[in-house]
Motif scaffolding. Structure first.
Motif, PDB file in Angstrom:
ATOM      1  N   ARG A 173       0.841  -1.198   0.000  1.00 50.86           N
ATOM      2  CA  ARG A 173       0.000   0.000   0.000  1.00 50.86           C
ATOM      3  C   ARG A 173       0.875   1.247   0.000  1.00 50.86           C
ATOM      4  O   ARG A 173       1.925   1.294   0.623  1.00 50.86           O
ATOM      5  CB  ARG A 173      -0.899   0.052   1.241  1.00 50.86           C
ATOM      6  N   PRO A 175       0.895   5.540   0.903  1.00 45.43           N
ATOM      7  CA  PRO A 175       0.255   6.337   1.959  1.00 45.43           C
ATOM      8  C   PRO A 175      -1.224   6.569   1.671  1.00 45.43           C
ATOM      9  O   PRO A 175      -1.634   6.649   0.500  1.00 45.43           O
ATOM     10  CB  PRO A 175       1.047   7.644   1.925  1.00 45.43           C
ATOM     11  N   ARG A 176      -2.022   6.694   2.708  1.00 46.84           N
ATOM     12  CA  ARG A 176      -3.481   6.767   2.563  1.00 46.84           C
ATOM     13  C   ARG A 176      -3.921   7.890   1.636  1.00 46.84           C
ATOM     14  O   ARG A 176      -4.818   7.710   0.819  1.00 46.84           O
ATOM     15  CB  ARG A 176      -4.135   6.935   3.946  1.00 46.84           C
ATOM     16  N   TRP A 177      -3.297   9.061   1.746  1.00 41.99           N
ATOM     17  CA  TRP A 177      -3.703  10.185   0.888  1.00 41.99           C
ATOM     18  C   TRP A 177      -3.444   9.871  -0.585  1.00 41.99           C
ATOM     19  O   TRP A 177      -4.212  10.272  -1.457  1.00 41.99           O
ATOM     20  CB  TRP A 177      -2.963  11.465   1.298  1.00 41.99           C
ATOM     21  N   GLU A 179      -3.343   6.766  -1.925  1.00 41.62           N
ATOM     22  CA  GLU A 179      -4.315   5.752  -2.319  1.00 41.62           C
ATOM     23  C   GLU A 179      -5.685   6.370  -2.598  1.00 41.62           C
ATOM     24  O   GLU A 179      -6.457   5.858  -3.414  1.00 41.62           O
ATOM     25  CB  GLU A 179      -4.456   4.694  -1.213  1.00 41.62           C
ATOM     26  N   ALA A 180      -5.994   7.474  -1.942  1.00 42.47           N
ATOM     27  CA  ALA A 180      -7.306   8.112  -2.096  1.00 42.47           C
ATOM     28  C   ALA A 180      -7.451   8.825  -3.432  1.00 42.47           C
ATOM     29  O   ALA A 180      -8.565   8.942  -3.955  1.00 42.47           O
ATOM     30  CB  ALA A 180      -7.543   9.105  -0.955  1.00 42.47           C
ATOM     31  N   THR A 184      -2.848   2.991  -7.862  1.00 42.02           N
ATOM     32  CA  THR A 184      -1.698   2.392  -7.191  1.00 42.02           C
ATOM     33  C   THR A 184      -1.625   0.899  -7.506  1.00 42.02           C
ATOM     34  O   THR A 184      -2.581   0.326  -8.042  1.00 42.02           O
ATOM     35  CB  THR A 184      -1.819   2.569  -5.664  1.00 42.02           C
ATOM     36  N   SER A 186      -2.001  -1.509  -5.485  1.00 43.09           N
ATOM     37  CA  SER A 186      -3.119  -2.154  -4.785  1.00 43.09           C
ATOM     38  C   SER A 186      -4.407  -2.026  -5.585  1.00 43.09           C
ATOM     39  O   SER A 186      -5.132  -3.011  -5.788  1.00 43.09           O
ATOM     40  CB  SER A 186      -3.297  -1.529  -3.400  1.00 43.09           C
ATOM     41  N   HIS A 187      -4.718  -0.831  -6.054  1.00 38.75           N
ATOM     42  CA  HIS A 187      -5.944  -0.615  -6.828  1.00 38.75           C
ATOM     43  C   HIS A 187      -5.911  -1.383  -8.147  1.00 38.75           C
ATOM     44  O   HIS A 187      -6.937  -1.934  -8.583  1.00 38.75           O
ATOM     45  CB  HIS A 187      -6.129   0.876  -7.128  1.00 38.75           C
ATOM     46  N   ALA A 219     -11.869  -1.643  -3.163  1.00 38.56           N
ATOM     47  CA  ALA A 219     -10.596  -1.703  -2.450  1.00 38.56           C
ATOM     48  C   ALA A 219     -10.090  -3.144  -2.373  1.00 38.56           C
ATOM     49  O   ALA A 219     -10.881  -4.096  -2.354  1.00 38.56           O
ATOM     50  CB  ALA A 219     -10.749  -1.134  -1.045  1.00 38.56           C
TER      51      ALA A 219
END
Length: 312
Positions: A173, A175-177, A179-180, A184, A186-187, A219
């Motif tokens: 992953r 960083p959360r920001w 990924e938002a 990425t 992960s996506h 997700a």
């Protein structure tokens, strides 16, 4: 026309990153690479390059012809490039979505999903037959607005470069920001998965916000192993079969279908049949959701306390 191709300049970087990932895979994930699969991916990339050289000029000429009917004269400035990049990515989202939801487009795009492995070499599995789908039409509005075709081509090149690095399992992953907002690894692992919960999700090229806006975001779930490839796996490393199998399937289905159903095999979603003998991704997901609901109901019945809501 600017004599600048970002993707050509990025090729040495692509090669270097693939070699680095191979070294990582030998130590951490030996199954990430399979020699025949990797060679097939490399052959896909070479064939796609040749196809681009053969037909890219014709599409560029068409864009230059359409540009004379533009509404505005968008300047060659930094803000115009930034705006063009965002709008080009929005156009990519929709052509990519059609690539999964209309079989005519899928016949070309399926090439990219044909590997059962997920690594940086998979990113090289680009279509040889994209010119047949006329997907370039999704970007004609940018030309008519007033963005120069050369600017659009440069932005599309950087878009393709960005998408290279997200084809990996070496990165968990971001960083959360990040990924938002951004697409990425992960996506994009979700996008390449054949698990029912993941089918036809996360179409974004660069900005995952398009999927969040248009209801196609999903997700990655840590406790569910991802299965890569296509619903009906090729089962072969034959390059020509990998490139043309879906086009062949369309011809066969249309030949056998009743007259009133023939166009459905061309314009409906992949997996659609006039007699319901195969399943679409929506049907597969619905069946999975029903099974999940039955399991939840079963657990709730066996343990009533587990089905009760906690007091507010």
């Amino acid at each position: 026309m600017p004599d600048f191709s970002p993707t050509e300049l990025a090729v040495p970087g692509f090669v270097a990153l693939v070699l680095i990932e191979m070294i990582w895979a030998r130590r951490r994930n030996p199954r990430a690479y399979e020699p025949k699969d990797t060679l097939t991916s490399l052959a896909f990339g070479l064939g796609s390059t040749v196809s681009g050289l053969l037909f890219g000029g014709a599409f560029l000429a068409l864009f230059l012809w359409a540009w004379q009917f533009r509404l505005f004269d968008v300047p060659w400035s930094w803000w115009a490039f930034a705006l063009c990049f965002v709008l080009d990515d929005l156009a990519y989202y929709w052509v990519h979505r059609f690539g999964h939801r209309v079989r005519w487009f899928w016949a070309s795009h399926v090439n990219h999903h044909s590997s059962q492995h997920y690594n940086l070499s998979t990113a090289l599995r680009q279509t040889w037959t994209g010119f047949l789908t006329l997907g370039f039409a999704f970007k004609l509005p940018l030309v008519l607005i007033g963005f120069h075709p050369g600017m659009i081509a440069i932005c599309a090149g950087f878009n393709l470069i960005y998408q290279f690095w997200i084809h990996t399992e070496a990165i968990g992953r971001m960083p959360r920001w990040f990924e938002a907002v951004m697409n990425t690894p992960s996506h994009h692992r979700v996008h390449h998965a054949t698990n029912p919960r993941y089918l036809d999700r996360n179409y974004a090229g660069v900005f995952i916000v398009w999927d969040r806006m248009f209801g196609t975001f999903e997700a990655e779930v840590d406790n569910e192993k991802i299965r890569y490839g296509i619903v009906k796996q090729l089962g072969s490393f034959n390059l020509l079969w990998a490139v043309f199998h879906e086009w062949i399937g369309i011809v066969q289905d249309m030949w056998r279908a009743p007259w009133g159903s023939k166009l459905g095999y061309l314009l409906r979603e992949p997996g659609w049949t006039h007699d319901g003998s195969r399943e679409t991704s929506d049907m597969i997901r619905q069946r999975w959701q029903e099974r999940q609901g039955e399991q939840t109901k079963s657990v709730s019945t066996e343990n009533p306390i587990a089905g009760e809501a906690e007091p507010a």
